[in-house]
Design a protein around this motif. Structure first.
Motif, PDB file in Angstrom:
ATOM      1  N   ALA A  59     109.206  34.573  48.603  1.00 20.91           N
ATOM      2  CA  ALA A  59     108.491  35.724  48.051  1.00 20.91           C
ATOM      3  C   ALA A  59     107.799  36.469  49.190  1.00 20.91           C
ATOM      4  N   PRO A  60     107.764  37.795  49.125  1.00 24.86           N
ATOM      5  CA  PRO A  60     107.074  38.551  50.171  1.00 24.86           C
ATOM      6  C   PRO A  60     105.580  38.261  50.158  1.00 24.86           C
ATOM      7  N   MET A  61     104.989  38.341  51.330  1.00 23.81           N
ATOM      8  CA  MET A  61     103.552  38.082  51.450  1.00 23.81           C
ATOM      9  C   MET A  61     102.762  39.252  50.890  1.00 23.81           C
ATOM     10  N   SER A  62     101.720  38.929  50.163  1.00 25.38           N
ATOM     11  CA  SER A  62     100.825  39.993  49.715  1.00 25.38           C
ATOM     12  C   SER A  62      99.992  40.442  50.915  1.00 25.38           C
ATOM     13  N   ASP A  63      99.377  41.608  50.806  1.00 24.23           N
ATOM     14  CA  ASP A  63      98.531  42.096  51.892  1.00 24.23           C
ATOM     15  C   ASP A  63      97.421  41.104  52.207  1.00 24.23           C
ATOM     16  N   GLU A  64      96.869  40.514  51.153  1.00 23.95           N
ATOM     17  CA  GLU A  64      95.771  39.561  51.339  1.00 23.95           C
ATOM     18  C   GLU A  64      96.261  38.313  52.084  1.00 23.95           C
ATOM     19  N   ASN A  65      97.431  37.805  51.706  1.00 22.76           N
ATOM     20  CA  ASN A  65      97.988  36.629  52.386  1.00 22.76           C
ATOM     21  C   ASN A  65      98.348  36.942  53.830  1.00 22.76           C
ATOM     22  N   TRP A  66      98.862  38.160  54.051  1.00 25.13           N
ATOM     23  CA  TRP A  66      99.218  38.569  55.404  1.00 25.13           C
ATOM     24  C   TRP A  66      97.976  38.587  56.281  1.00 25.13           C
ATOM     25  N   LEU A  67      96.888  39.189  55.780  1.00 24.83           N
ATOM     26  CA  LEU A  67      95.649  39.270  56.548  1.00 24.83           C
ATOM     27  C   LEU A  67      95.113  37.879  56.838  1.00 24.83           C
ATOM     28  N   GLU A  68      95.156  37.011  55.840  1.00 26.52           N
ATOM     29  CA  GLU A  68      94.676  35.642  56.019  1.00 26.52           C
ATOM     30  C   GLU A  68      95.482  34.921  57.101  1.00 26.52           C
ATOM     31  N   ALA A  69      96.809  35.075  57.066  1.00 28.13           N
ATOM     32  CA  ALA A  69      97.675  34.435  58.061  1.00 28.13           C
ATOM     33  C   ALA A  69      97.424  35.024  59.448  1.00 28.13           C
ATOM     34  N   PHE A  70      97.238  36.336  59.507  1.00 28.03           N
ATOM     35  CA  PHE A  70      96.982  37.021  60.769  1.00 28.03           C
ATOM     36  C   PHE A  70      95.660  36.536  61.375  1.00 28.03           C
ATOM     37  N   LEU A  71      94.608  36.490  60.564  1.00 24.82           N
ATOM     38  CA  LEU A  71      93.304  36.049  61.066  1.00 24.82           C
ATOM     39  C   LEU A  71      93.347  34.579  61.480  1.00 24.82           C
ATOM     40  N   GLU A  72      94.181  33.796  60.812  1.00 18.44           N
ATOM     41  CA  GLU A  72      94.346  32.389  61.188  1.00 18.44           C
ATOM     42  C   GLU A  72      94.978  32.282  62.586  1.00 18.44           C
ATOM     43  N   GLN A  73      95.952  33.144  62.870  1.00 19.09           N
ATOM     44  CA  GLN A  73      96.565  33.170  64.207  1.00 19.09           C
ATOM     45  C   GLN A  73      95.520  33.519  65.267  1.00 19.09           C
ATOM     46  N   ILE A  74      94.687  34.494  64.951  1.00 20.13           N
ATOM     47  CA  ILE A  74      93.625  34.900  65.885  1.00 20.13           C
ATOM     48  C   ILE A  74      92.665  33.727  66.109  1.00 20.13           C
ATOM     49  N   ASP A  75      92.276  33.062  65.019  1.00 20.26           N
ATOM     50  CA  ASP A  75      91.378  31.899  65.127  1.00 20.26           C
ATOM     51  C   ASP A  75      91.986  30.822  66.025  1.00 20.26           C
ATOM     52  N   GLU A  76      93.283  30.577  65.867  1.00 22.67           N
ATOM     53  CA  GLU A  76      93.955  29.546  66.669  1.00 22.67           C
ATOM     54  C   GLU A  76      93.931  29.914  68.154  1.00 22.67           C
ATOM     55  N   ALA A  77      94.185  31.184  68.460  1.00 19.05           N
ATOM     56  CA  ALA A  77      94.160  31.621  69.863  1.00 19.05           C
ATOM     57  C   ALA A  77      92.751  31.482  70.431  1.00 19.05           C
ATOM     58  N   ILE A  78      91.747  31.869  69.660  1.00 18.42           N
ATOM     59  CA  ILE A  78      90.363  31.782  70.128  1.00 18.42           C
ATOM     60  C   ILE A  78      89.967  30.329  70.353  1.00 18.42           C
ATOM     61  N   GLU A  79      90.401  29.469  69.445  1.00 19.92           N
ATOM     62  CA  GLU A  79      90.094  28.043  69.592  1.00 19.92           C
ATOM     63  C   GLU A  79      90.749  27.473  70.844  1.00 19.92           C
ATOM     64  N   ALA A  80      91.973  27.904  71.124  1.00 20.40           N
ATOM     65  CA  ALA A  80      92.711  27.388  72.279  1.00 20.40           C
ATOM     66  C   ALA A  80      92.209  27.961  73.606  1.00 20.40           C
ATOM     67  N   TYR A  81      91.901  29.255  73.637  1.00 19.31           N
ATOM     68  CA  TYR A  81      91.615  29.931  74.911  1.00 19.31           C
ATOM     69  C   TYR A  81      90.194  30.477  75.045  1.00 19.31           C
ATOM     70  N   GLY A  82      89.530  30.742  73.919  1.00 16.10           N
ATOM     71  CA  GLY A  82      88.208  31.356  73.955  1.00 16.10           C
ATOM     72  C   GLY A  82      88.251  32.819  73.555  1.00 16.10           C
ATOM     73  N   TRP A  83      89.439  33.386  73.408  1.00 14.93           N
ATOM     74  CA  TRP A  83      89.618  34.779  73.003  1.00 14.93           C
ATOM     75  C   TRP A  83      91.047  34.974  72.504  1.00 14.93           C
ATOM     76  N   ALA A  84      91.273  36.100  71.845  1.00 15.47           N
ATOM     77  CA  ALA A  84      92.616  36.515  71.437  1.00 15.47           C
ATOM     78  C   ALA A  84      92.777  37.968  71.885  1.00 15.47           C
ATOM     79  N   VAL A  85      94.026  38.419  71.991  1.00 21.67           N
ATOM     80  CA  VAL A  85      94.314  39.803  72.370  1.00 21.67           C
ATOM     81  C   VAL A  85      95.166  40.422  71.274  1.00 21.67           C
ATOM     82  N   ARG A  86      94.813  41.642  70.896  1.00 24.14           N
ATOM     83  CA  ARG A  86      95.517  42.369  69.833  1.00 24.14           C
ATOM     84  C   ARG A  86      95.948  43.733  70.363  1.00 24.14           C
ATOM     85  N   THR A  87      97.217  44.088  70.152  1.00 23.56           N
ATOM     86  CA  THR A  87      97.731  45.404  70.557  1.00 23.56           C
ATOM     87  C   THR A  87      98.158  46.192  69.329  1.00 23.56           C
ATOM     88  N   LEU A  88      97.767  47.445  69.305  1.00 21.67           N
ATOM     89  CA  LEU A  88      98.239  48.373  68.267  1.00 21.67           C
ATOM     90  C   LEU A  88      98.971  49.496  68.972  1.00 21.67           C
TER      91      LEU A  88
END
Length: 159
Positions: free
Chosen positions: A1-30
């Motif tokens: 099933a396709p991800m809802s916007d809410e699930n997508w945001l939750e998964a995205f923020l989880e990725q950011i949290d993982e990077a911050i936990e591993a390195y101390g920061w995350a980088v985002r490009t738009l």
């Protein structure tokens, strides 16, 4: 099933949290592809939790800007470089002796620019968000003006 916007945001923020936990920061490009920024816009998330401002780079391709930010942040976090202050220059971050200047991002931009939405979502508020722009020297060794098209300045230039 396709991800809802809410699930997508939750998964995205989880990725950011993982990077911050591993390195101390995350980088985002738009970029254009997401329709959120006319020029590439790359910023850190998580440095605030270490008691510092976040950084943003405009106008450089995401891969290049990410490399610059990750190189700088790694040296800052491990203590081999001192934290830059607005009005300072960094001369060993880019190749061929090109400089980077540190610029305070205007509060009204820092606290009200949807390109920082991931940081706002993670911190729970837009208020008090502090960012410094790393402004790169142009090919002719000059510096961009406030309304520069290829590297928009997000604060008043001090040069």
């Amino acid at each position: 099933a396709p991800m809802s916007d809410e699930n997508w945001l939750e998964a995205f923020l989880e990725q950011i949290d993982e990077a911050i936990e591993a390195y101390g920061w995350a980088v985002r490009t738009l970029d254009d592809a997401e329709g959120l920024s006319d020029t590439p816009f790359t910023h850190t998330i998580g440095l605030e939790e270490l008691g510092h401002c976040e950084f943003v780079v405009t106008g450089l391709p995401g891969a290049v800007a990410s490399r610059v930010l990750n190189t700088l942040c790694a040296a800052l976090v491990d203590g081999t470089r001192t934290w830059p202050t607005p009005g300072s220059s960094i001369d060993d971050l880019l190749s061929n002796g090109y400089e980077v200047r540190v610029l305070d991002v205007d509060d009204d931009i820092a606290c009200d620019d949807d390109r920082f939405a991931a940081a706002y979502a993670r911190r729970g508020t837009r208020e008090g968000f502090r960012v410094q722009q790393l402004v790169w020297q142009l090919a002719d060794r000059s510096w961009p003006e406030r309304d520069a098209e290829h590297q928009p300045l997000l604060g008043a230039p001090w040069w």
